[in-house]
Design an enzyme around this catalytic site. Structure first.
Site, PDB file in Angstrom:
ATOM      1  N   GLY A  20      40.126   5.815  28.239  1.00 37.22           N
ATOM      2  CA  GLY A  20      40.999   5.938  29.411  1.00 37.22           C
ATOM      3  C   GLY A  20      42.333   6.630  29.172  1.00 37.22           C
ATOM      4  N   ASN A  22      42.929   9.836  29.541  1.00 37.48           N
ATOM      5  CA  ASN A  22      43.131  10.779  30.651  1.00 37.48           C
ATOM      6  C   ASN A  22      43.498  10.036  31.932  1.00 37.48           C
ATOM      7  OD1 ASN A  22      42.631  13.770  30.084  1.00 37.48           O
ATOM      8  ND2 ASN A  22      40.971  12.780  28.937  1.00 37.48           N
ATOM      9  N   ARG A  99      28.100   9.665  32.398  1.00 40.43           N
ATOM     10  CA  ARG A  99      26.841   9.766  33.140  1.00 40.43           C
ATOM     11  C   ARG A  99      26.819  11.058  33.922  1.00 40.43           C
ATOM     12  NH1 ARG A  99      24.025   5.167  33.753  1.00 40.43           N
ATOM     13  NH2 ARG A  99      25.062   3.579  32.536  1.00 40.43           N
ATOM     14  N   HIS A 117      36.470  18.470  30.356  1.00 38.34           N
ATOM     15  CA  HIS A 117      35.536  18.593  29.233  1.00 38.34           C
ATOM     16  C   HIS A 117      36.293  19.139  28.024  1.00 38.34           C
ATOM     17  CE1 HIS A 117      31.702  19.039  27.251  1.00 38.34           C
ATOM     18  NE2 HIS A 117      32.088  20.239  26.858  1.00 38.34           N
TER      19      HIS A 117
HETATM   20  C1  GRF Z   1      37.902  13.302  26.776  1.00 36.90           C
HETATM   21  O1  GRF Z   1      37.849  14.033  25.574  1.00 36.90           O
HETATM   22  C2  GRF Z   1      37.316  14.090  27.913  1.00 36.90           C
HETATM   23  O2  GRF Z   1      37.513  15.457  27.791  1.00 36.90           O
HETATM   24  C3  GRF Z   1      35.843  13.762  27.797  1.00 36.90           C
HETATM   25  O3  GRF Z   1      35.810  12.413  27.413  1.00 36.90           O
HETATM   26  C4  GRF Z   1      37.001  12.073  26.720  1.00 36.90           C
HETATM   27  C5  GRF Z   1      37.598  10.916  27.433  1.00 36.90           C
HETATM   28  O4  GRF Z   1      38.733  10.411  26.779  1.00 36.90           O
HETATM   29  N1  GRF Z   1      35.156  14.051  29.036  1.00 36.90           N
HETATM   30  P1  GRF Z   1      39.633   9.324  27.473  1.00 36.90           P
HETATM   31  O5  GRF Z   1      38.715   8.154  27.819  1.00 36.90           O
HETATM   32  O6  GRF Z   1      40.226   9.933  28.705  1.00 36.90           O
HETATM   33  O7  GRF Z   1      40.660   8.958  26.459  1.00 36.90           O
END
Ligand code: GRF
Length: 208
Positions: A20, A22, A99, A117
């Site tokens: 989490g 992001n 998913r 991504h």
């Molecule tokens: C990130 O590297 C994002 O790009 C990918 O999954 C990871 C999630 O990280 N889709 P977080 O849970 O946001 O720390």
């Protein structure tokens, strides 16, 4: 050319399966006023997701939906769409949501589901994108925010950020360098929706 959103405050939900970071970065952008959005919900398919704890500590409603409790993906997604509609959500951000999103979901939120991504798409789709980039030997990698379509990391690209790849990089060191950029660009890409500046022309995103 299709305009995806009109200008206005986003009513945002985040879907996350894990750490989490992001999600956290989006919360900070909302709190600082950089992202014109109300973050109404955090939905997770994992009971133990750190993102759920982070949502609680920030006063954002966490919703845990166990996919195994549904007979198929369609029913699972119908429930998710109902919850999102109940909260009047108009924009969905996937942030480490592990998913594939199916047609039930995509039809309900046409062009308004975005993902981040950790690679420069269209290279290195799917899992372990940073390791794929290292193993391939690219000199630059980065991250991509894109609109989600039915494929795996194949939707129209909104924004990318580039980082160098060093010869002594490990998966961890490259991932952390990319993550710093993820946290910078995800809210910026979403802010373009809040400003009504995202248009779609075929597979291309046009920012006006
Ligand atoms: C990130 O590297 C994002 O790009 C990918 O999954 C990871 C999630 O990280 N889709 P977080 O849970 O946001 O720390």
């Amino acid at each position: 050319m299709i305009r995806v959103t009109k200008p206005g405050k986003l009513r945002l939900a985040v879907l996350a399966s894990g750490r989490g970071s992001n999600f956290d970065a989006l919360c900070r952008a909302v709190e600082s006023g950089d992202l014109n959005a109300e973050l109404r919900l955090l939905i997770s398919d994992k009971k133990e997701a750190l993102a759920i704890k982070k949502a609680k500590s920030r006063g954002i409603k966490p919703v845990y939906i166990e996919p195994a409790e549904f007979p198929n993906r369609e029913e699972y997604e119908k429930t998710m769409v109902r919850i999102l509609n109940d909260h009047n959500i108009n924009m969905v951000a996937l942030a480490g949501y592990m998913r594939l999103v199916g047609s039930t979901f995509l039809q309900a939120f046409n062009l308004r589901v975005v993902n981040i991504h950790p690679a420069l798409l269209p290279s290195f789709t799917g899992l372990h994108a940073q390791k794929q980039a290292l193993d391939y030997g690219v000199r630059y990698s980065g991250c991509t925010v894109h609109i989600v379509d039915a494929g795996m990391d194949t939707g129209p690209i909104i924004m990318q950020s580039v980082v160098p790849v060093y010869q002594d990089d490990t998966e961890e060191s490259l991932s952390s360098r990319i993550l710093v950029e993820e946290h910078k660009i995800y809210w910026r890409a979403l802010q373009l929706f809040a400003e009504g500046r995202i248009f779609i022309d075929g597979h291309k995103v046009i920012i006006k």
